[in-house]
Design a protein around this motif. Structure first.
Motif, PDB file in Angstrom:
ATOM      1  N   MET A   1    -105.685   5.792  32.749  1.00  0.00           N
ATOM      2  CA  MET A   1    -106.024   6.858  31.838  1.00  0.00           C
ATOM      3  C   MET A   1    -104.912   7.914  31.801  1.00  0.00           C
ATOM      4  O   MET A   1    -104.619   8.449  30.749  1.00  0.00           O
ATOM      5  CB  MET A   1    -107.365   7.466  32.258  1.00  0.00           C
ATOM      6  CG  MET A   1    -107.862   8.482  31.313  1.00  0.00           C
ATOM      7  SD  MET A   1    -108.276   7.680  29.765  1.00  0.00           S
ATOM      8  CE  MET A   1    -109.082   8.966  28.934  1.00  0.00           C
ATOM      9  N   VAL A   2    -104.329   8.190  32.956  1.00  0.00           N
ATOM     10  CA  VAL A   2    -103.259   9.183  33.020  1.00  0.00           C
ATOM     11  C   VAL A   2    -102.043   8.699  32.247  1.00  0.00           C
ATOM     12  O   VAL A   2    -101.364   9.497  31.594  1.00  0.00           O
ATOM     13  CB  VAL A   2    -102.907   9.505  34.490  1.00  0.00           C
ATOM     14  CG1 VAL A   2    -101.760  10.482  34.575  1.00  0.00           C
ATOM     15  CG2 VAL A   2    -104.121  10.051  35.211  1.00  0.00           C
ATOM     16  N   GLU A   3    -101.772   7.391  32.266  1.00  0.00           N
ATOM     17  CA  GLU A   3    -100.642   6.849  31.519  1.00  0.00           C
ATOM     18  C   GLU A   3    -100.810   7.094  30.025  1.00  0.00           C
ATOM     19  O   GLU A   3     -99.850   7.418  29.320  1.00  0.00           O
ATOM     20  CB  GLU A   3    -100.485   5.348  31.767  1.00  0.00           C
ATOM     21  CG  GLU A   3    -100.096   4.987  33.174  1.00  0.00           C
ATOM     22  CD  GLU A   3    -101.298   4.551  33.988  1.00  0.00           C
ATOM     23  OE1 GLU A   3    -102.444   4.776  33.549  1.00  0.00           O
ATOM     24  OE2 GLU A   3    -101.091   4.014  35.081  1.00  0.00           O
ATOM     25  N   ILE A   4    -102.023   6.949  29.540  1.00  0.00           N
ATOM     26  CA  ILE A   4    -102.279   7.154  28.114  1.00  0.00           C
ATOM     27  C   ILE A   4    -102.079   8.617  27.747  1.00  0.00           C
ATOM     28  O   ILE A   4    -101.473   8.935  26.710  1.00  0.00           O
ATOM     29  CB  ILE A   4    -103.699   6.666  27.751  1.00  0.00           C
ATOM     30  CG1 ILE A   4    -103.776   5.150  27.933  1.00  0.00           C
ATOM     31  CG2 ILE A   4    -104.063   7.053  26.327  1.00  0.00           C
ATOM     32  CD1 ILE A   4    -105.162   4.579  27.757  1.00  0.00           C
ATOM     33  N   ILE A   5    -102.558   9.523  28.584  1.00  0.00           N
ATOM     34  CA  ILE A   5    -102.394  10.948  28.315  1.00  0.00           C
ATOM     35  C   ILE A   5    -100.924  11.335  28.322  1.00  0.00           C
ATOM     36  O   ILE A   5    -100.453  12.066  27.439  1.00  0.00           O
ATOM     37  CB  ILE A   5    -103.203  11.787  29.333  1.00  0.00           C
ATOM     38  CG1 ILE A   5    -104.696  11.544  29.123  1.00  0.00           C
ATOM     39  CG2 ILE A   5    -102.873  13.267  29.215  1.00  0.00           C
ATOM     40  CD1 ILE A   5    -105.569  12.120  30.203  1.00  0.00           C
ATOM     41  N   ILE A   6    -100.176  10.826  29.297  1.00  0.00           N
ATOM     42  CA  ILE A   6     -98.737  11.102  29.356  1.00  0.00           C
ATOM     43  C   ILE A   6     -98.049  10.555  28.113  1.00  0.00           C
ATOM     44  O   ILE A   6     -97.198  11.217  27.509  1.00  0.00           O
ATOM     45  CB  ILE A   6     -98.123  10.511  30.643  1.00  0.00           C
ATOM     46  CG1 ILE A   6     -98.609  11.280  31.863  1.00  0.00           C
ATOM     47  CG2 ILE A   6     -96.601  10.521  30.580  1.00  0.00           C
ATOM     48  CD1 ILE A   6     -98.220  10.654  33.177  1.00  0.00           C
ATOM     49  N   SER A   7     -98.422   9.353  27.676  1.00  0.00           N
ATOM     50  CA  SER A   7     -97.808   8.746  26.493  1.00  0.00           C
ATOM     51  C   SER A   7     -98.121   9.538  25.232  1.00  0.00           C
ATOM     52  O   SER A   7     -97.243   9.731  24.377  1.00  0.00           O
ATOM     53  CB  SER A   7     -98.287   7.307  26.329  1.00  0.00           C
ATOM     54  OG  SER A   7     -97.905   6.531  27.437  1.00  0.00           O
ATOM     55  N   VAL A   8     -99.360   9.997  25.090  1.00  0.00           N
ATOM     56  CA  VAL A   8     -99.728  10.789  23.913  1.00  0.00           C
ATOM     57  C   VAL A   8     -98.944  12.092  23.886  1.00  0.00           C
ATOM     58  O   VAL A   8     -98.403  12.493  22.847  1.00  0.00           O
ATOM     59  CB  VAL A   8    -101.251  11.055  23.889  1.00  0.00           C
ATOM     60  CG1 VAL A   8    -101.606  12.144  22.891  1.00  0.00           C
ATOM     61  CG2 VAL A   8    -102.009   9.792  23.570  1.00  0.00           C
ATOM     62  N   LEU A   9     -98.863  12.768  25.024  1.00  0.00           N
ATOM     63  CA  LEU A   9     -98.136  14.033  25.080  1.00  0.00           C
ATOM     64  C   LEU A   9     -96.649  13.848  24.785  1.00  0.00           C
ATOM     65  O   LEU A   9     -96.048  14.628  24.048  1.00  0.00           O
ATOM     66  CB  LEU A   9     -98.334  14.703  26.435  1.00  0.00           C
ATOM     67  CG  LEU A   9     -99.746  15.225  26.723  1.00  0.00           C
ATOM     68  CD1 LEU A   9     -99.849  15.739  28.152  1.00  0.00           C
ATOM     69  CD2 LEU A   9    -100.135  16.293  25.727  1.00  0.00           C
ATOM     70  N   LEU A  10     -96.055  12.811  25.353  1.00  0.00           N
ATOM     71  CA  LEU A  10     -94.634  12.566  25.113  1.00  0.00           C
ATOM     72  C   LEU A  10     -94.366  12.145  23.669  1.00  0.00           C
ATOM     73  O   LEU A  10     -93.357  12.542  23.075  1.00  0.00           O
ATOM     74  CB  LEU A  10     -94.102  11.520  26.082  1.00  0.00           C
ATOM     75  CG  LEU A  10     -93.948  11.994  27.527  1.00  0.00           C
ATOM     76  CD1 LEU A  10     -93.595  10.832  28.436  1.00  0.00           C
ATOM     77  CD2 LEU A  10     -92.903  13.080  27.618  1.00  0.00           C
ATOM     78  N   ALA A  11     -95.253  11.343  23.089  1.00  0.00           N
ATOM     79  CA  ALA A  11     -95.086  10.953  21.683  1.00  0.00           C
ATOM     80  C   ALA A  11     -95.203  12.178  20.785  1.00  0.00           C
ATOM     81  O   ALA A  11     -94.416  12.351  19.848  1.00  0.00           O
ATOM     82  CB  ALA A  11     -96.124   9.902  21.292  1.00  0.00           C
ATOM     83  N   PHE A  12     -96.171  13.038  21.068  1.00  0.00           N
ATOM     84  CA  PHE A  12     -96.320  14.260  20.288  1.00  0.00           C
ATOM     85  C   PHE A  12     -95.082  15.138  20.423  1.00  0.00           C
ATOM     86  O   PHE A  12     -94.559  15.639  19.426  1.00  0.00           O
ATOM     87  CB  PHE A  12     -97.560  15.031  20.740  1.00  0.00           C
ATOM     88  CG  PHE A  12     -97.699  16.369  20.071  1.00  0.00           C
ATOM     89  CD1 PHE A  12     -98.126  16.453  18.761  1.00  0.00           C
ATOM     90  CD2 PHE A  12     -97.388  17.529  20.746  1.00  0.00           C
ATOM     91  CE1 PHE A  12     -98.251  17.683  18.127  1.00  0.00           C
ATOM     92  CE2 PHE A  12     -97.501  18.758  20.134  1.00  0.00           C
ATOM     93  CZ  PHE A  12     -97.938  18.839  18.820  1.00  0.00           C
TER      94      PHE A  12
END
Length: 139
Positions: A1-12
């Motif tokens: 779950m943390v990987e997805i949050i990190i990916s969303v934040l970095l993509a944004f």
């Protein structure tokens, strides 16, 4: 779950920085949602498959995700912009064959885009499923 949050934040953050820092180079026709999805899945999959390096944050090594985000953003800025279409003033209108070919090309690229996103999602799912498979040990 943390990987997805990190990916969303970095993509944004990557898309925000590209939009904020980019000049008007002909890419204004792009919708941001497909680009965001592409960045998100590429960052998520790349971060999962790279070797974990750097300090862990809540049990997740975040540096591979950041490196993939930087690479994707640099790659995106290095791709030349598509030539702008200019409106014709007077004269003949473009033939229907040219318009039909352009529509077919756009549809084909749309299919390839969704296949790429599906492939990235499958690669991420395989990475999560890989540790669940028992490893045979030679005796």
């Amino acid at each position: 779950m943390v990987e997805i949050i990190i990916s969303v934040l970095l993509a944004f953050f990557a898309i925000w920085s590209l939009v904020a820092l980019a000049s008007d180079d002909g890419r204004t026709g792009w919708s941001l949602w497909p680009v965001f999805l592409l960045f998100f899945f590429a960052i998520w999959t790349g971060g999962l498959w790279l070797t974990p390096v750097g300090p862990p944050l809540v049990g997740v090594h975040w540096l591979p995700f950041v490196l993939v985000a930087i690479f994707i953003a640099l790659f995106w800025t290095a791709v030349p912009a598509a030539p702008r279409r200019t409106r014709r003033t007077g004269g003949r209108s473009p033939s229907s064959n040219v318009e039909r070919d352009a529509a077919a090309t756009a549809a084909g690229l749309g299919v390839l885009f969704w296949l790429l996103l599906f492939g990235l999602a499958v690669a991420a799912a395989v990475r999560y499923a890989a540790p669940a498979v028992p490893v045979a040990q030679a005796s």
